[in-house]
Design a protein around this motif. Structure first.
Motif, PDB file in Angstrom:
ATOM      1  N   ILE A 180       0.853  -1.190   0.000  1.00 27.53           N
ATOM      2  CA  ILE A 180       0.000   0.000   0.000  1.00 27.53           C
ATOM      3  C   ILE A 180       0.887   1.237   0.000  1.00 27.53           C
ATOM      4  O   ILE A 180       2.059   1.173   0.344  1.00 27.53           O
ATOM      5  N   LYS A 181       0.303   2.360  -0.401  1.00 25.73           N
ATOM      6  CA  LYS A 181       1.024   3.626  -0.385  1.00 25.73           C
ATOM      7  C   LYS A 181       0.961   4.222   1.018  1.00 25.73           C
ATOM      8  O   LYS A 181       0.023   3.983   1.766  1.00 25.73           O
ATOM      9  N   TYR A 182       1.977   5.005   1.337  1.00 24.89           N
ATOM     10  CA  TYR A 182       1.990   5.692   2.618  1.00 24.89           C
ATOM     11  C   TYR A 182       0.736   6.562   2.746  1.00 24.89           C
ATOM     12  O   TYR A 182       0.360   7.258   1.818  1.00 24.89           O
ATOM     13  N   SER A 183       0.060   6.493   3.847  1.00 22.53           N
ATOM     14  CA  SER A 183      -1.177   7.235   4.139  1.00 22.53           C
ATOM     15  C   SER A 183      -2.358   6.802   3.282  1.00 22.53           C
ATOM     16  O   SER A 183      -3.369   7.496   3.227  1.00 22.53           O
ATOM     17  N   GLN A 184      -2.251   5.676   2.608  1.00 24.01           N
ATOM     18  CA  GLN A 184      -3.374   5.172   1.806  1.00 24.01           C
ATOM     19  C   GLN A 184      -4.456   4.631   2.736  1.00 24.01           C
ATOM     20  O   GLN A 184      -4.179   3.949   3.704  1.00 24.01           O
ATOM     21  N   THR A 185      -5.685   4.958   2.424  1.00 20.73           N
ATOM     22  CA  THR A 185      -6.817   4.429   3.167  1.00 20.73           C
ATOM     23  C   THR A 185      -7.191   3.082   2.580  1.00 20.73           C
ATOM     24  O   THR A 185      -7.311   2.949   1.368  1.00 20.73           O
ATOM     25  N   ILE A 186      -7.340   2.091   3.450  1.00 23.77           N
ATOM     26  CA  ILE A 186      -7.771   0.773   2.994  1.00 23.77           C
ATOM     27  C   ILE A 186      -8.999   0.358   3.794  1.00 23.77           C
ATOM     28  O   ILE A 186      -9.155   0.738   4.949  1.00 23.77           O
ATOM     29  N   HIS A 187      -9.864  -0.365   3.159  1.00 26.97           N
ATOM     30  CA  HIS A 187     -11.050  -0.890   3.815  1.00 26.97           C
ATOM     31  C   HIS A 187     -10.865  -2.392   3.936  1.00 26.97           C
ATOM     32  O   HIS A 187     -10.691  -3.071   2.931  1.00 26.97           O
ATOM     33  N   VAL A 188     -10.902  -2.869   5.171  1.00 29.77           N
ATOM     34  CA  VAL A 188     -10.656  -4.274   5.436  1.00 29.77           C
ATOM     35  C   VAL A 188     -11.976  -4.961   5.711  1.00 29.77           C
ATOM     36  O   VAL A 188     -12.729  -4.544   6.595  1.00 29.77           O
ATOM     37  N   GLN A 189     -12.255  -5.990   4.938  1.00 30.14           N
ATOM     38  CA  GLN A 189     -13.490  -6.735   5.125  1.00 30.14           C
ATOM     39  C   GLN A 189     -13.485  -7.371   6.516  1.00 30.14           C
ATOM     40  O   GLN A 189     -12.484  -7.915   6.959  1.00 30.14           O
ATOM     41  N   GLY A 190     -14.617  -7.267   7.208  1.00 30.51           N
ATOM     42  CA  GLY A 190     -14.737  -7.864   8.531  1.00 30.51           C
ATOM     43  C   GLY A 190     -14.639  -6.866   9.660  1.00 30.51           C
ATOM     44  O   GLY A 190     -14.935  -7.187  10.787  1.00 30.51           O
ATOM     45  N   THR A 191     -14.187  -5.628   9.379  1.00 24.59           N
ATOM     46  CA  THR A 191     -14.057  -4.638  10.438  1.00 24.59           C
ATOM     47  C   THR A 191     -15.238  -3.678  10.489  1.00 24.59           C
ATOM     48  O   THR A 191     -15.310  -2.856  11.385  1.00 24.59           O
TER      49      THR A 191
END
Length: 127
Positions: free
Chosen positions: A102-113
């Motif tokens: 991932i890129k620095y400061s990239q927002t990711i959405h994690v399934q299950g959270t």
């Protein structure tokens, strides 16, 4: 599933004769995020991955590449000392291949959270 943060700070948490036993006993978790490429932070990544191959692992490109080199260097130095490393090169390759860059400061959405976020919002609204 709820996300649980577990911090291993002392050697007694891990059987020195069977270091992978610690990872087999971890509670369920949704994701692993690596933010440091030192052996203190990811030195046991291959052992972790053997027990949790379905947990997504995220890290920035520099963390992935420097961590990979640190793990190879550690494996080589243990072998040169005539000892057996706690993981094979095959396990190391499998674990590093599973890392999602991932890129620095990239927002990711994690399934299950999502449920965890909703529960936190509900708890904050109830206070």
């Amino acid at each position: 599933t709820a996300t649980t943060t577990t911090t291993a700070t002392a050697a007694p948490l891990c059987d020195q004769n069977n270091p992978s036993s610690f990872f087999a006993s971890l509670p369920p978790h949704d994701v692993l995020i690596l933010s440091d490429s030192t052996l203190n932070s990811l030195g046991s990544l291959p052992l972790y991955y053997q027990h949790h191959p379905n947990v997504p692992i995220y890290a920035t490109f520099p963390t992935v590449k420097m961590g990979q080199m640190a793990l190879y260097d550690y494996h080589a130095s243990v072998c040169l000392d005539g000892k057996t490393p706690p993981f094979s090169l095959q396990h190391l390759d499998q674990a590093t291949a599973a890392l999602q860059t991932i890129k620095y400061s990239q927002t990711i959405h994690v399934q299950g959270t999502q449920n965890l976020n909703n529960n936190n919002n509900n708890n904050n609204n109830n206070n």
